[in-house]
Design an enzyme around this catalytic site. Structure first.
Site, PDB file in Angstrom:
ATOM      1  N   GLY A  14       5.864   6.743  -5.411  1.00  0.00           N
ATOM      2  CA  GLY A  14       6.968   6.298  -6.774  1.00  0.00           C
ATOM      3  C   GLY A  14       6.935   4.651  -7.533  1.00  0.00           C
ATOM      4  O   GLY A  14       6.076   4.228  -6.768  1.00  0.00           O
ATOM      5  N   ASN A  15       7.478   4.544  -8.308  1.00  0.00           N
ATOM      6  CA  ASN A  15       7.610   3.084  -8.555  1.00  0.00           C
ATOM      7  C   ASN A  15       8.942   3.032  -9.677  1.00  0.00           C
ATOM      8  O   ASN A  15      10.059   3.396  -9.853  1.00  0.00           O
ATOM      9  CB  ASN A  15       6.287   2.581  -9.619  1.00  0.00           C
ATOM     10  CG  ASN A  15       6.853   3.845 -11.208  1.00  0.00           C
ATOM     11  OD1 ASN A  15       7.376   3.194 -11.366  1.00  0.00           O
ATOM     12  ND2 ASN A  15       5.133   4.488 -10.857  1.00  0.00           N
ATOM     13  N   ARG A  16       9.116   1.552  -9.466  1.00  0.00           N
ATOM     14  CA  ARG A  16      10.239   1.028 -10.524  1.00  0.00           C
ATOM     15  C   ARG A  16      10.604   1.095 -11.802  1.00  0.00           C
ATOM     16  O   ARG A  16      11.813   1.209 -12.349  1.00  0.00           O
ATOM     17  CB  ARG A  16      11.288  -0.356 -10.387  1.00  0.00           C
ATOM     18  CG  ARG A  16      11.085  -0.467  -8.252  1.00  0.00           C
ATOM     19  CD  ARG A  16      11.390  -1.599  -8.202  1.00  0.00           C
ATOM     20  NE  ARG A  16      11.179  -2.333  -6.918  1.00  0.00           N
ATOM     21  CZ  ARG A  16      12.245  -2.052  -5.951  1.00  0.00           C
ATOM     22  NH1 ARG A  16      13.563  -0.914  -7.087  1.00  0.00           N
ATOM     23  NH2 ARG A  16      12.281  -2.305  -4.995  1.00  0.00           N
TER      24      ARG A  16
END
Ligand code: FMN
Length: 404
Positions: free
Chosen positions: A201-203
């Site tokens: 995923g990412n932030r």
């Protein structure tokens, strides 16, 4: 602008004195309409002196001017601050037994409520149901805040500060320059499953996309937000009758939802952080160490969604005047290098505008503030903005408007 400020019977009425000053100082014509109970907290002379307009609570005063409907008909905005639990219930039911009640029924202008009450009254099912009904009808809310309440209690129910009500009023008075347009915004960050409990995923929190959706809706657009893993409290900012939310998880789901929603859109904004790659296969059972060490994951490339949307447009797959905006989060500290990379990216993707944002310790992912430069035709920087994500959203939509 003509602004009616309704005041109802809560202690926070003293703060509305400052709100009236802020509004008059900004050049607005303000008419204060208190309830009978409100006058027990702050009296008529204060409201008349500050607003320089006569103040009455009754429909039977100044009848020749038909004030009971004229005030609402001529208003550009009606604010109720503080809005007591009692008045919120009356507004929901459409009760018109005083001048504030008739004004609220007679107006077609936006209505902004700043609730103020004890936490128990705010949490009460009756109040919550009334608030639900009012927001579904398009009534706007600012607050309440969590904090110190009258009598030494504390909790949700405190009226927000006059400056916050003023800011919300200014936003509502913004031009409805996107009236009738259809806007599609992606928000959040995709999750690519490795197994049933892990993902790549990412932030991205989705705050910038949600701010774009809220701003577009407040300017008259009907909006679809394709939300990838956006938390409910973040999505709440875009709660509006003309905002529809489509929840997705993976890049592939986001691509499908964006393609479907963009077909009839006038403006497409790709603010979500979409994974470039996904695991070649996702295990349907949780991977464990017992199965041996897992030191690498084979990845395959995801579709470039915004490039696909731009290609569909040029191939005649969408409205010809559709404007497409992409985002690029950059960590390069040098501004000129960031711009160069953004120019190349804009060309490669075939989009109209590319908003480059610096993702550093103070801006971008997971932060409340953002700073963007917007690259347009020929690689020119057509606008820049720094501040809250809502302010950045405003600048991006202004740039889109200028293009159309
Ligand atoms: C000192 C005092 C403070 C009050 N503060 C509030 C308040 O903050 N919010 C609220 O909903 N009611 C509050 N009330 C109760 C309302 O004044 C009461 O429900 C009244 O009928 C509201 O009338 P209105 O909504 O027509 O102005 C307060 C009452 C008193 C005596």
């Amino acid at each position: 602008m003509n602004i009616v400020v309704g005041v109802t019977g809560g202690i926070a009425a003293y703060k509305t004195v400052h709100l009236v000053r802020l509004l008059t100082k900004a050049g607005h014509e303000v008419t204060v309409v208190p309830t009978e109970d409100a006058l027990r907290f702050v009296g008529t002379p204060t409201w008349e002196a500050l607003s320089r307009h006569p103040v009455t609570t009754s429909v039977h005063d100044d009848v020749a001017k038909v004030r009971h409907v004229a005030l609402g008909q001529n208003a550009d905005l009606v604010i109720v601050a503080p809005a007591t639990a009692n008045s919120i219930a009356k507004i929901t039911a459409g009760i018109a037994d005083d001048l504030l009640g008739t004004t609220l029924l007679a107006t077609e202008a936006p209505v902004l409520l700043a609730p103020a009450m004890h936490a128990e009254m705010w949490r009460n099912a009756a109040t919550q149901a009334n608030i639900q009904t009012l927001t579904s009808r398009g009534v706007h809310l600012v607050g309440p805040a969590d904090g110190e309440l009258a009598g030494g209690d504390s909790g949700p129910g405190r009226m927000v500060e006059p400056e916050d009500i003023f800011a919300a009023a200014v936003a509502l008075l913004a031009p409805r320059d996107l009236d009738g347009l259809r806007v599609v915004v992606s928000a959040g960050g995709t999750r690519e499953p490795i197994d049933p409990v892990r993902f790549l995923g990412n932030r991205s929190s989705g705050r910038q996309g949600v701010a774009l959706a809220a701003e577009a809706a407040s300017r008259g657009a009907s909006v679809t937000v394709v939300a990838a893993n956006v938390a409910g409290d973040v999505l709440a900012e875009a709660r509006h009758p003309s905002v529809e939310v489509v929840g997705v998880e993976t890049a592939a789901q986001l691509a499908d939802a964006m393609k479907a929603a963009s077909r009839a859109a006038d403006i497409v904004i790709m603010a979500a952080a979409v994974a470039d790659y996904r695991p070649a296969s996702a295990s349907d059972q949780k991977l464990t160490k017992e199965q041996g060490p897992l030191t690498s994951i084979e990845l395959v490339e995801n579709e470039d969604v915004v490039a696909a949307l731009a290609a569909a447009r040029t191939a005649g797959g969408g409205p010809t005047e559709q404007v497409i905006v992409a985002f690029a989060a950059e960590t390069l500290p040098d501004a000129e290098e960031r711009r160069e990379r953004a120019r190349r990216k804009r060309e490669r993707k075939g989009v109209d505008l590319l908003a480059v944002n610096l993702a550093d310790a103070d801006h971008g992912f997971e932060k409340r503030d953002n700073a963007v430069e917007i690259v347009g035709e020929g690689g020119a920087i057509v606008a820049s903005a720094a501040g809250s994500k809502r302010e950045v959203a405003r600048a991006i939509l202004d740039a889109v408007r200028a293009m159309r």
